[in-house]
Design an enzyme around this catalytic site. Structure first.
Site, mmCIF file in Angstrom:
data_model
loop_
_atom_site.group_PDB
_atom_site.id
_atom_site.type_symbol
_atom_site.label_atom_id
_atom_site.label_comp_id
_atom_site.label_asym_id
_atom_site.label_seq_id
_atom_site.Cartn_x
_atom_site.Cartn_y
_atom_site.Cartn_z
ATOM 1 N N PHE A 1 97.470 18.460 55.427
ATOM 2 C CA PHE A 1 98.096 17.954 56.657
ATOM 3 C C PHE A 1 97.202 18.189 57.887
ATOM 4 O O PHE A 1 96.688 17.249 58.496
ATOM 5 C CB PHE A 1 99.475 18.615 56.809
ATOM 6 N N LYS B 1 108.085 20.204 54.120
ATOM 7 C CA LYS B 1 108.288 20.968 55.349
ATOM 8 C C LYS B 1 109.397 20.308 56.166
ATOM 9 O O LYS B 1 109.690 19.131 55.998
ATOM 10 C CB LYS B 1 106.986 21.031 56.156
ATOM 11 N N THR C 1 98.046 31.534 61.047
ATOM 12 C CA THR C 1 99.402 31.191 61.467
ATOM 13 C C THR C 1 100.024 32.293 62.316
ATOM 14 O O THR C 1 99.628 33.464 62.208
ATOM 15 C CB THR C 1 100.261 30.957 60.207
ATOM 16 N N ASP C 2 101.021 31.915 63.108
ATOM 17 C CA ASP C 2 101.759 32.931 63.874
ATOM 18 C C ASP C 2 102.654 33.778 62.964
ATOM 19 O O ASP C 2 103.142 34.835 63.380
ATOM 20 C CB ASP C 2 102.598 32.269 64.987
ATOM 21 N N GLU C 3 102.872 33.320 61.712
ATOM 22 C CA GLU C 3 103.814 34.022 60.837
ATOM 23 C C GLU C 3 103.328 35.424 60.464
ATOM 24 O O GLU C 3 104.107 36.259 60.020
ATOM 25 C CB GLU C 3 104.105 33.188 59.577
ATOM 26 N N TYR D 1 103.709 34.251 51.641
ATOM 27 C CA TYR D 1 102.778 33.373 52.364
ATOM 28 C C TYR D 1 102.149 34.109 53.539
ATOM 29 O O TYR D 1 100.914 34.201 53.655
ATOM 30 C CB TYR D 1 103.501 32.104 52.859
ATOM 31 N N ILE E 1 87.696 26.709 47.259
ATOM 32 C CA ILE E 1 86.948 27.680 48.068
ATOM 33 C C ILE E 1 86.613 28.933 47.256
ATOM 34 O O ILE E 1 85.746 29.699 47.622
ATOM 35 C CB ILE E 1 87.705 28.089 49.364
ATOM 36 N N LYS F 1 98.237 35.316 54.229
ATOM 37 C CA LYS F 1 97.445 34.873 55.385
ATOM 38 C C LYS F 1 96.991 36.083 56.201
ATOM 39 O O LYS F 1 95.869 36.133 56.699
ATOM 40 C CB LYS F 1 98.260 33.911 56.272
ATOM 41 N N PHE G 1 90.619 25.672 56.528
ATOM 42 C CA PHE G 1 92.042 25.313 56.494
ATOM 43 C C PHE G 1 92.629 25.558 55.106
ATOM 44 O O PHE G 1 93.849 25.608 54.958
ATOM 45 C CB PHE G 1 92.239 23.815 56.778
ATOM 46 N N TYR H 1 118.895 25.568 56.419
ATOM 47 C CA TYR H 1 119.038 26.901 55.827
ATOM 48 C C TYR H 1 119.883 27.802 56.735
ATOM 49 O O TYR H 1 119.659 27.864 57.959
ATOM 50 C CB TYR H 1 117.673 27.581 55.658
ATOM 51 N N ALA I 1 102.040 37.242 54.244
ATOM 52 C CA ALA I 1 101.278 38.435 53.847
ATOM 53 C C ALA I 1 99.889 38.032 53.350
ATOM 54 O O ALA I 1 98.893 38.698 53.641
ATOM 55 C CB ALA I 1 102.032 39.203 52.767
HETATM 56 P P1 NAD Z 1 98.592 21.896 53.497
HETATM 57 O O1 NAD Z 1 99.323 22.645 52.437
HETATM 58 O O2 NAD Z 1 99.116 20.589 53.985
HETATM 59 O O3 NAD Z 1 97.083 21.641 53.056
HETATM 60 C C1 NAD Z 1 96.308 22.594 52.413
HETATM 61 C C2 NAD Z 1 95.072 21.896 51.852
HETATM 62 O O4 NAD Z 1 94.244 22.906 51.237
HETATM 63 C C3 NAD Z 1 95.389 20.872 50.758
HETATM 64 O O5 NAD Z 1 94.624 19.712 50.970
HETATM 65 C C4 NAD Z 1 94.987 21.563 49.476
HETATM 66 O O6 NAD Z 1 94.572 20.661 48.465
HETATM 67 C C5 NAD Z 1 93.851 22.435 49.960
HETATM 68 N N1 NAD Z 1 93.618 23.604 49.121
HETATM 69 C C6 NAD Z 1 94.538 24.469 48.595
HETATM 70 N N2 NAD Z 1 93.939 25.420 47.877
HETATM 71 C C7 NAD Z 1 92.602 25.176 47.954
HETATM 72 C C8 NAD Z 1 91.443 25.812 47.432
HETATM 73 N N3 NAD Z 1 91.548 26.913 46.680
HETATM 74 N N4 NAD Z 1 90.234 25.290 47.715
HETATM 75 C C9 NAD Z 1 90.105 24.165 48.459
HETATM 76 N N5 NAD Z 1 91.174 23.515 48.971
HETATM 77 C C10 NAD Z 1 92.392 24.019 48.723
HETATM 78 O O7 NAD Z 1 98.461 22.943 54.699
HETATM 79 P P2 NAD Z 1 98.427 22.687 56.272
HETATM 80 O O8 NAD Z 1 99.814 22.662 56.783
HETATM 81 O O9 NAD Z 1 97.520 21.568 56.555
HETATM 82 O O10 NAD Z 1 97.776 24.061 56.761
HETATM 83 C C11 NAD Z 1 96.357 24.196 56.870
HETATM 84 C C12 NAD Z 1 96.039 25.591 57.346
HETATM 85 O O11 NAD Z 1 96.663 25.840 58.611
HETATM 86 C C13 NAD Z 1 96.546 26.688 56.403
HETATM 87 O O12 NAD Z 1 95.578 27.694 56.355
HETATM 88 C C14 NAD Z 1 97.811 27.192 57.081
HETATM 89 O O13 NAD Z 1 98.030 28.541 56.780
HETATM 90 C C15 NAD Z 1 97.459 27.004 58.539
HETATM 91 N N6 NAD Z 1 98.596 26.777 59.441
HETATM 92 C C16 NAD Z 1 99.525 25.815 59.149
HETATM 93 C C17 NAD Z 1 100.575 25.592 60.051
HETATM 94 C C18 NAD Z 1 101.600 24.512 59.809
HETATM 95 O O14 NAD Z 1 102.550 24.402 60.590
HETATM 96 N N7 NAD Z 1 101.452 23.669 58.796
HETATM 97 C C19 NAD Z 1 100.667 26.350 61.226
HETATM 98 C C20 NAD Z 1 99.686 27.318 61.470
HETATM 99 C C21 NAD Z 1 98.654 27.519 60.588
HETATM 100 P P1 TYD Z 2 109.031 24.968 57.289
HETATM 101 O O1 TYD Z 2 108.771 23.574 57.742
HETATM 102 O O2 TYD Z 2 109.071 25.259 55.832
HETATM 103 O O3 TYD Z 2 107.966 25.903 58.040
HETATM 104 P P2 TYD Z 2 107.903 27.525 58.158
HETATM 105 O O4 TYD Z 2 108.790 28.143 57.154
HETATM 106 O O5 TYD Z 2 106.453 27.770 57.897
HETATM 107 O O6 TYD Z 2 108.322 27.842 59.564
HETATM 108 O O7 TYD Z 2 110.416 25.421 57.906
HETATM 109 C C1 TYD Z 2 110.649 25.393 59.303
HETATM 110 C C2 TYD Z 2 112.010 25.994 59.540
HETATM 111 O O8 TYD Z 2 113.007 25.120 58.965
HETATM 112 C C3 TYD Z 2 112.189 27.335 58.864
HETATM 113 O O9 TYD Z 2 112.977 28.181 59.699
HETATM 114 C C4 TYD Z 2 112.957 26.997 57.584
HETATM 115 C C5 TYD Z 2 113.791 25.796 57.992
HETATM 116 N N1 TYD Z 2 114.078 24.821 56.907
HETATM 117 C C6 TYD Z 2 115.384 24.383 56.700
HETATM 118 O O10 TYD Z 2 116.320 24.795 57.419
HETATM 119 N N2 TYD Z 2 115.622 23.476 55.700
HETATM 120 C C7 TYD Z 2 114.631 23.015 54.891
HETATM 121 O O11 TYD Z 2 114.914 22.205 53.958
HETATM 122 C C8 TYD Z 2 113.289 23.454 55.124
HETATM 123 C C9 TYD Z 2 112.152 22.978 54.259
HETATM 124 C C10 TYD Z 2 113.050 24.364 56.154
#
Ligand code: NAD
Ligand code: TYD
Length: 357
Positions: free
Chosen positions: A13, A200, A135-137, A161, A61, A165, A82, A218, A163
């Site tokens: 993403f 998500k 991530t902020d998590e 997750y 990776i 990160k 990423f 949830y 932990a």
């Molecule tokens: P995502 O799950 O959509 O994408 C992850 C990508 O990494 C995928 O394309 C997957 O094929 C690839 N991947 C997984 N394991 C791999 C490996 N071992 N080697 C090479 N590629 C691999 O995740 P995202 O939402 O795009 O998040 C990207 C990064 O940003 C992550 O590190 C996540 O922790 C961080 N992040 C995400 C969010 C969010 O809201 N989505 C917020 C803050 C930080």
């Molecule tokens: P998510 O998109 O999984 O991101 P994160 O857990 O990394 O914050 O979830 C965002 C928020 O939405 C989180 O508090 C969990 C909630 N959630 C639901 O209430 N229902 C759902 O089906 C999903 C996937 C998430």
């Protein structure tokens, strides 16, 4: 050094948004290393087909030989990491993959980068960057009146997750303090926007609403997240890469705290406006409160003062503009959604939602 960067996880993403945005404004070659898990999708990169500046390499990776080969072949001046397993609910069902990719994988990537960096001429060493996207998590859960997370908050991760990160962030930090490697770390809040996998919250709501399925909330739906439009996150990363102080961490957020249930209502209302239900009722009718996520963090919030003050970054989108663009993108791209909803995706829905009453 060549004008090349390695981006890992660039078919996911945020990574794919980053690569698309990067190549829209720079001629630097991007080596995109992604092993294409369920979350990786070449369709996210379709706009770059035939573009010689984008070199896609299918691999992990954690594959030290492959990663070392890429370093020596392309001589990048930066790595943006990423690649990760990113979904909290999946980490609750199957934590092992998170340990392997987020911890072991990041460690191996760091090792390959260190060997490469050690071999660079002294004049190039200071220009190299290893930017780790996190991530902020990792900071854990805030109480209602706590101040938002700043870069000095203690790490208190609560899910497998977060932990995993947190562990990767610590390794990155250690490679700076021990070996002097020029690293940067960013900790961002919840992203949303195009190419977001519909496991998500926001894309799941849009996909389920249009498919006449329940909109699962949830617990009581009062959990709070800070939401940032994905291109603003990508711009923040570019800015940190360009001007961030080596060894520093930067929090990236949208100053946009919202309760989940409010997000659900906004998405329903936008869909009511742009794709009304055939029966004339609101999509809100599909909202269903379901069993909460175990250990569900109550509140995340980001203090983005540091990146704003030091690097002059600010989000371009408000939540109102970003969520409109997002809903419009999903309505315009039903084939993208249909294609990612494969058998494996249906298995996940069954696993995650069938046990919730
Ligand atoms: P995502 O799950 O959509 O994408 C992850 C990508 O990494 C995928 O394309 C997957 O094929 C690839 N991947 C997984 N394991 C791999 C490996 N071992 N080697 C090479 N590629 C691999 O995740 P995202 O939402 O795009 O998040 C990207 C990064 O940003 C992550 O590190 C996540 O922790 C961080 N992040 C995400 C969010 C969010 O809201 N989505 C917020 C803050 C930080
Ligand atoms: P998510 O998109 O999984 O991101 P994160 O857990 O990394 O914050 O979830 C965002 C928020 O939405 C989180 O508090 C969990 C909630 N959630 C639901 O209430 N229902 C759902 O089906 C999903 C996937 C998430």
């Amino acid at each position: 050094m060549n004008k090349a960067i390695i981006v890992t996880g660039g078919a996911g993403f945020i990574g794919s948004n980053f690569v698309n945005d990067w190549l829209a404004q720079s001629d630097t070659t991007v080596i995109n290393l992604d092993c294409l898990t369920y979350a990786g999708n070449m369709e996210n990169l379709a706009a770059l087909e035939g573009d010689g500046r984008h070199v896609f390499v299918k691999g992990g990776i954690g594959d030290s030989a492959l990663v070392s080969e890429l370093f020596s072949k392309y001589q990048p001046y930066a790595v943006v990491n990423f690649a990760a397993e990113s979904h909290v609910d999946r980490s609750i069902h199957s934590p092992e993959d998170f340990i392997q990719t987020n911890i072991v994988g990041t460690f191996r990537l760091l090792e390959a980068a260190r060997t490469y960096w050690n071999g660079l001429p002294e004049s190039d060493k200071g220009d190299f960057r290893f930017l780790h996207v996190s991530t902020d998590e990792v900071y854990g859960s805030l109480k209602k009146n706590d101040p938002p997370f700043s870069e000095t908050n203690r790490y208190e991760p609560n899910s497998p997750y977060s932990a995993s990160k947190a562990a990767s962030d610590h390794l990155v930090r250690a490679y700076h303090h021990t070996y002097g490697m020029p690293v940067l770390t960013t900790n961002c809040s919840n992203n949303y926007g195009p190419f977001h996998f519909p496991e998500k919250l926001i894309p799941l709501l849009i996909a389920n609403a249009l498919a006449d399925k329940v909109l699962p909330v949830y617990g009581d739906g009062q959990q709070i997240r800070d939401w940032l439009y994905v291109s603003d996150h990508c711009a923040g990363i570019r800015r940190v890469l360009e001007a961030g102080r080596v060894g520093e961490t930067y929090n990236i957020g949208g100053w946009n705290e919202m309760a989940n249930i409010d997000i659900v209502h906004i998405v329903c209302d936008l869909l009511d406006e742009s794709r009304p239900r055939a029966d004339g009722k609101s999509y809100r009718e599909q909202i269903t409160f379901v069993t909460d996520r175990p250990g569900h963090d109550r509140r995340y919030a980001i203090d983005a003062t540091k990146i704003e003050r030091e690097l002059g970054w600010k989000p371009a989108e408000t939540f109102q503009t970003g969520i409109r663009k997002t809903v419009a993108w999903y309505l315009a791209n039903p084939e993208w959604v249909a294609n990612v909803q494969s058998g494996a995706y249906r298995d996940w829905l069954e696993k995650n939602y069938s046990e919730r009453s």
